[in-house]
Design an enzyme around this catalytic site. Structure first.
Site, mmCIF file in Angstrom:
data_model
loop_
_atom_site.group_PDB
_atom_site.id
_atom_site.type_symbol
_atom_site.label_atom_id
_atom_site.label_comp_id
_atom_site.label_asym_id
_atom_site.label_seq_id
_atom_site.Cartn_x
_atom_site.Cartn_y
_atom_site.Cartn_z
ATOM 1 N N GLU A 1 52.851 -33.209 15.566
ATOM 2 C CA GLU A 1 51.682 -32.790 14.772
ATOM 3 C C GLU A 1 51.195 -31.428 15.226
ATOM 4 O O GLU A 1 51.085 -31.161 16.420
ATOM 5 C CB GLU A 1 50.556 -33.813 14.905
ATOM 6 C CG GLU A 1 50.729 -34.956 13.940
ATOM 7 C CD GLU A 1 49.573 -35.945 13.965
ATOM 8 O OE1 GLU A 1 48.561 -35.673 14.625
ATOM 9 O OE2 GLU A 1 49.710 -36.985 13.315
ATOM 10 N N THR B 1 61.434 -27.501 -3.382
ATOM 11 C CA THR B 1 62.080 -28.580 -2.656
ATOM 12 C C THR B 1 63.374 -28.008 -2.102
ATOM 13 O O THR B 1 63.794 -26.909 -2.480
ATOM 14 C CB THR B 1 62.414 -29.780 -3.577
ATOM 15 O OG1 THR B 1 63.079 -29.287 -4.738
ATOM 16 C CG2 THR B 1 61.173 -30.532 -3.973
ATOM 17 N N LYS C 1 67.624 -29.855 -4.193
ATOM 18 C CA LYS C 1 68.224 -29.763 -5.538
ATOM 19 C C LYS C 1 69.377 -28.755 -5.475
ATOM 20 O O LYS C 1 70.331 -29.003 -4.744
ATOM 21 C CB LYS C 1 67.141 -29.410 -6.553
ATOM 22 C CG LYS C 1 66.030 -30.483 -6.624
ATOM 23 C CD LYS C 1 65.043 -30.211 -7.730
ATOM 24 C CE LYS C 1 64.064 -31.352 -7.913
ATOM 25 N NZ LYS C 1 62.918 -31.306 -6.996
ATOM 26 N N ARG D 1 65.976 -33.998 1.682
ATOM 27 C CA ARG D 1 64.737 -34.148 0.913
ATOM 28 C C ARG D 1 63.571 -33.619 1.730
ATOM 29 O O ARG D 1 63.151 -34.233 2.706
ATOM 30 C CB ARG D 1 64.511 -35.611 0.561
ATOM 31 C CG ARG D 1 65.447 -35.991 -0.513
ATOM 32 C CD ARG D 1 65.446 -37.405 -0.909
ATOM 33 N NE ARG D 1 66.442 -37.464 -1.940
ATOM 34 C CZ ARG D 1 66.198 -37.318 -3.236
ATOM 35 N NH1 ARG D 1 64.979 -37.202 -3.671
ATOM 36 N NH2 ARG D 1 67.187 -37.327 -4.102
ATOM 37 N N TYR E 1 57.371 -36.813 17.620
ATOM 38 C CA TYR E 1 56.109 -36.496 16.929
ATOM 39 C C TYR E 1 55.731 -35.060 17.246
ATOM 40 O O TYR E 1 55.772 -34.654 18.402
ATOM 41 C CB TYR E 1 54.976 -37.429 17.396
ATOM 42 C CG TYR E 1 54.483 -38.284 16.265
ATOM 43 C CD1 TYR E 1 53.901 -37.700 15.142
ATOM 44 C CD2 TYR E 1 54.609 -39.670 16.301
ATOM 45 C CE1 TYR E 1 53.470 -38.477 14.081
ATOM 46 C CE2 TYR E 1 54.185 -40.460 15.244
ATOM 47 C CZ TYR E 1 53.608 -39.845 14.128
ATOM 48 O OH TYR E 1 53.194 -40.603 13.082
ATOM 49 N N ASP F 1 57.018 -22.507 -8.818
ATOM 50 C CA ASP F 1 57.660 -23.696 -8.259
ATOM 51 C C ASP F 1 59.141 -23.548 -8.575
ATOM 52 O O ASP F 1 59.578 -23.787 -9.700
ATOM 53 C CB ASP F 1 57.071 -24.957 -8.904
ATOM 54 C CG ASP F 1 57.724 -26.234 -8.374
ATOM 55 O OD1 ASP F 1 58.784 -26.141 -7.728
ATOM 56 O OD2 ASP F 1 57.180 -27.322 -8.636
#
Ligand code: DSN
Length: 410
Positions: free
Chosen positions: A48, A225, A228, A234, A46, A199
């Site tokens: 954060e 992203t 692609k 991802r 974790y 984008d």
């Protein structure tokens, strides 16, 4: 894997992928190193917050990882060392939709205007479409393409922006095959005092490999992203000019997300390094050559290609011009092992669930080693399937034989 049920599904999916021809424009085949990073112990952590500003202990190593990933991202896309100081990057977004949402959350007041390409013309849900939260919290000012050329008409774009005065203009698409003129978008944004966001999710790998113009000289914000054409896991990234960086960071965390997926971030770092290699430049250029070869061959066989061709990794085929709906075409192709997606074409009179066309892309099969010669073979297979000129059983065999010869990346 001890879980046989899941192992069985993974094995079956790998077989399906290897035995089919994958022409989904937004998919790819990642390297083993990317997969190893994804499956690493980093998934246990974790983290954060941001590097050196975490809410949990034990983060000294993931801090190094986050810093290194950001350094690689900036180095890959911001080519001039002098420009590096101008840009910041956030590499925590889980995927493209939350990345775009974070930008609006940071920079557009609720009920403000997002000027984005209409979904049915090739845009994306998160460019302000009414069914997406981006169209519920903000108002979309949609733009499209010219009916005749099926390309963006920059004069109309300018007129619309001056009239509507959007807060942000989004350049980028999921089903637009032509080069987007980022300089013209900059002029439109300046004329309407809007922020310019690009984008580049679809063409990020092409930008990295020098096969598509870079939006960096013109944009204020760039989202992408990483899975692609960039051929990573991802995930997503948000590049921003320094003056927007703080607001973007706050919008990603704590605004929208919790702990970053450090295993995915490690895999992004691996993909960014891979994309900086000379082989990746060749790969990016080959993707475009393959898309152009496939589109040209289909055109020769009598299929109408939207806008007449492509400058990128994808193109749309107007199957309704031959009286075949996009769904019928997509289903028929899947039955013989060619995977595409049904897609609306500009000014489509049909619905997205059964539109007038299909979208075809070459990033995955280019990774698997295909070149122009194979694109010609694929065009012949597509044509025979859609026109029903060969028995389906024969086409199934021919597709499988071809696909199984190109399994590089597995
Ligand atoms: N669904 C992706 C695509 O296929 O283009 C975009 O989110």
């Amino acid at each position: 894997m001890k879980d046989k049920a899941i192992q069985n599904l993974v094995t079956k999916e790998e077989k399906r992928q290897k035995e089919t021809i994958n022409l989904i424009a937004s998919e790819n085949v990642v390297s083993r190193d990317v997969r190893e990073a994804l499956g690493s112990v980093l998934t246990n952590k974790y983290a954060e917050g941001y590097s050196k500003l975490r809410y949990y202990g034990g983060n000294s190593i993931v801090d190094e990882l986050e810093d290194l990933t950001k350094e690689r991202a900036l180095k890959l896309f911001v080519r001039q060392p002098a420009d590096l100081r101008e840009w910041s990057v956030n590499i925590q977004p889980y995927s493209g939709s939350p990345a775009n949402l974070a930008v609006y959350h940071a920079l557009v007041p609720i009920s403000g205007k997002i000027m984005g390409m209409e979904l049915s013309m090739g845009g994306h849900l998160t460019h302000g479409h009414r069914v997406s939260v981006t169209g519920k919290l903000w108002k979309q000012v949609p733009y499209g393409v010219d009916k005749k050329t099926e390309k963006i008409d920059y004069e109309s774009l300018l007129k619309l922006a001056k009239q509507e005065k959007p807060n942000i203009i989004v350049a980028g698409a999921t089903a637009y095959s032509r080069i987007i003129d980022f300089k013209k978008f900059r002029e439109v944004a300046d004329a309407s005092s809007a922020i310019l966001m690009v984008d580049m999710s679809h063409f990020a790998g092409l930008v990295a490999g020098g096969a598509y113009p870079s939006p960096f000289p013109y944009a204020d914000i760039i989202t992408t992203t990483t899975h692609k054409t960039l051929r990573g896991p991802r995930a997503a990234m948000i590049f921003s000019k320094q003056k927007y960086a703080k607001a973007i960071d706050k919008a990603v965390f704590p605004g929208l997300q919790g702990g970053p997926h450090m295993n995915a971030i490690a895999a992004v770092a691996v993909a960014l390094d891979e994309a900086s290699k000379p082989e990746f430049k060749k790969y990016a250029k080959q993707i475009v050559k393959n898309a152009q070869a496939l589109a040209a061959e289909l055109k020769k066989l009598g299929w109408r290609i939207v806008s007449g061709g492509t400058d990128s990794h994808l193109f749309l085929v107007d199957t309704m011009a031959q009286d075949i709906s996009g769904k019928t075409a997509g289903d028929a192709l899947e039955r013989v092992g060619i995977i595409v997606n049904k897609n609306t074409i500009p000014y489509d009179a049909r619905s997205p669930v059964d539109p007038s066309g299909i979208r075809i892309g070459t990033p995955a099969m280019t990774t698997r080693g295909m070149k122009e010669k194979e694109m010609k073979q694929i065009a012949i297979l597509i044509n025979a399937t859609l026109r029903g000129t060969k028995p389906e059983t024969t086409l199934v065999k021919e597709t499988k034989t071809l696909a199984k010869k190109f399994t590089h990346g597995y």
